[in-house]
Design a protein around this motif. Structure first.
Motif, PDB file in Angstrom:
ATOM      1  N   SER A 111      45.837  37.333  31.830  1.00  0.00           N
ATOM      2  CA  SER A 111      45.989  36.475  33.006  1.00  0.00           C
ATOM      3  C   SER A 111      45.437  37.117  34.270  1.00  0.00           C
ATOM      4  CB  SER A 111      47.460  36.113  33.206  1.00  0.00           C
ATOM      5  OG  SER A 111      48.233  37.272  33.516  1.00  0.00           O
ATOM      6  N   ASP A 114      39.337  39.367  34.888  1.00  0.00           N
ATOM      7  CA  ASP A 114      38.218  38.479  35.203  1.00  0.00           C
ATOM      8  C   ASP A 114      37.028  38.721  34.287  1.00  0.00           C
ATOM      9  OD1 ASP A 114      39.388  37.335  37.589  1.00  0.00           O
ATOM     10  OD2 ASP A 114      38.931  39.209  38.625  1.00  0.00           O
ATOM     11  N   LYS A 158      38.626  31.186  33.997  1.00  0.00           N
ATOM     12  CA  LYS A 158      39.278  31.021  35.296  1.00  0.00           C
ATOM     13  C   LYS A 158      38.446  31.632  36.421  1.00  0.00           C
ATOM     14  CE  LYS A 158      43.919  31.036  33.281  1.00  0.00           C
ATOM     15  NZ  LYS A 158      45.220  31.768  33.195  1.00  0.00           N
ATOM     16  N   PHE A 159      37.593  32.599  36.068  1.00  0.00           N
ATOM     17  CA  PHE A 159      36.743  33.219  37.075  1.00  0.00           C
ATOM     18  C   PHE A 159      35.800  32.187  37.690  1.00  0.00           C
ATOM     19  CE2 PHE A 159      32.822  35.259  38.422  1.00  0.00           C
ATOM     20  CZ  PHE A 159      33.279  36.313  39.199  1.00  0.00           C
ATOM     21  N   GLU A 161      36.241  28.970  37.786  1.00  0.00           N
ATOM     22  CA  GLU A 161      37.028  28.020  38.562  1.00  0.00           C
ATOM     23  C   GLU A 161      37.274  28.543  39.975  1.00  0.00           C
ATOM     24  OE1 GLU A 161      40.590  27.332  36.369  1.00  0.00           O
ATOM     25  OE2 GLU A 161      39.558  26.582  34.588  1.00  0.00           O
ATOM     26  N   LYS A 162      37.418  29.840  40.082  1.00  0.00           N
ATOM     27  CA  LYS A 162      37.729  30.460  41.367  1.00  0.00           C
ATOM     28  C   LYS A 162      36.494  30.742  42.206  1.00  0.00           C
ATOM     29  CE  LYS A 162      40.403  34.273  43.363  1.00  0.00           C
ATOM     30  NZ  LYS A 162      41.289  35.439  43.054  1.00  0.00           N
ATOM     31  N   TYR A 163      35.428  31.214  41.556  1.00  0.00           N
ATOM     32  CA  TYR A 163      34.253  31.683  42.306  1.00  0.00           C
ATOM     33  C   TYR A 163      33.010  30.803  42.147  1.00  0.00           C
ATOM     34  CZ  TYR A 163      36.984  35.923  43.000  1.00  0.00           C
ATOM     35  OH  TYR A 163      37.972  36.824  43.358  1.00  0.00           O
ATOM     36  N   ARG A 181      30.757  38.261  44.130  1.00  0.00           N
ATOM     37  CA  ARG A 181      31.587  37.346  44.921  1.00  0.00           C
ATOM     38  C   ARG A 181      33.049  37.780  44.949  1.00  0.00           C
ATOM     39  NH1 ARG A 181      29.357  31.678  42.333  1.00  0.00           N
ATOM     40  NH2 ARG A 181      27.135  32.225  42.468  1.00  0.00           N
ATOM     41  N   ALA A 182      33.490  38.410  43.884  1.00  0.00           N
ATOM     42  CA  ALA A 182      34.886  38.861  43.826  1.00  0.00           C
ATOM     43  C   ALA A 182      35.088  40.153  44.602  1.00  0.00           C
ATOM     44  CB  ALA A 182      35.308  39.061  42.375  1.00  0.00           C
ATOM     45  N   ASN A 185      37.951  43.035  44.478  1.00  0.00           N
ATOM     46  CA  ASN A 185      39.091  42.393  43.824  1.00  0.00           C
ATOM     47  C   ASN A 185      38.823  42.040  42.364  1.00  0.00           C
ATOM     48  OD1 ASN A 185      40.755  42.370  46.177  1.00  0.00           O
ATOM     49  ND2 ASN A 185      39.575  40.625  46.954  1.00  0.00           N
TER      50      ASN A 185
END
Length: 246
Positions: A111, A114, A158-159, A161-163, A181-182, A185
């Motif tokens: 969870s 990334d 999920k990566f 979806e976020k970025y 982009r992350a 983090n």
């Protein structure tokens, strides 16, 4: 736990190596995966090869595209796996790669992860092993240059979806820009094993374009100041020139 992987391969007139790539997927002992082929409208035997391997290929598209990152974005829209891998048409998975990833992930907290990468064998077009690439991701290094092997590495669904998806204005280092982009983090892990084979050739072998696009990616995501990006560019070019002159 039975993790589902999505493997995306993009092709364009790839008849010379595509069957070997597909065979390497077929021979994986781990079976909970989907295989997606995105073809750019090939004129050689690529489509025939795809149609003869529909026992392992779950989804495929054949139409003109605007480059590899446009094709990968098409594949992402079709992917339903928890973890997504990009495998070039002239690359190959080594035996048990998916099992190694699965065995690694079940002992981690998925969870929060990334990105997961490993080692990749870099081979000449004549089949001679040149070197092994790929190291543990570290932000203090990654912000300067890409020190992980992107071939056959894993991205959490999920990566994206976020970025977001790949920036299609890039032609060579869109994978690097995506992970930038992350920033610091990024939750990355490393499998200390050879997982794939990558062949020499292609646009990534144009050092001038690679260096310029890397500069652009770092400035876009503000991983380094302008002055430090210029410094990195000069150092990269000097190292390449010295290596070439040997």
């Amino acid at each position: 736990m039975n993790i589902k992987f999505s493997i995306i391969t993009c092709t364009f007139n790839a008849e010379n190596y595509l069957q070997n790539c597909i065979n390497s997927v077929k021979m994986q002992g781990y079976t909970n995966f989907e295989y997606i082929l995105i073809d750019g409208g090939s004129k050689d035997r690529t489509l025939s090869i795809i149609e003869h391997n529909l026992d392992v290929i779950n989804k495929y598209v054949s139409e003109p595209d605007n480059g590899i990152y446009n094709a990968w974005n098409k594949g992402l829209k079709l992917a339903r796996g928890e973890w997504i891998m990009f495998l070039g048409a002239d690359d190959e998975l080594l035996p048990n790669t998916l099992s190694k990833y699965h065995n690694f992930l079940i002992h981690k907290d998925e969870s929060i992860l990334d990105y997961v990468s490993g080692k990749v064998i870099f081979e000449s077009v004549l089949g001679k092993k040149r070197r092994t690439i790929g190291k543990l991701w570290r932000w203090d290094i990654f912000r300067k240059y890409m020190n992980v092997a992107h071939v056959a590495s894993l991205h959490s669904s999920k990566f994206f979806e976020k970025y977001g998806y790949f920036n299609e204005s890039f032609k060579i280092v869109g994978d690097y820009e995506l992970l930038l982009r992350a920033g610091g983090n990024l939750q990355a892990a490393f499998v200390d094993s050879e997982l794939a084979l990558m062949r020499d050739g292609g646009v990534s072998n144009n050092p001038k374009k690679v260096f310029i696009e890397t500069f652009k990616a770092k400035r876009l995501q503000k991983s380094r100041s302008y002055i430090l990006c210029v410094y990195d560019l000069i150092i990269a070019w000097v190292k390449f020139s010295l290596k070439f002159l040997k």
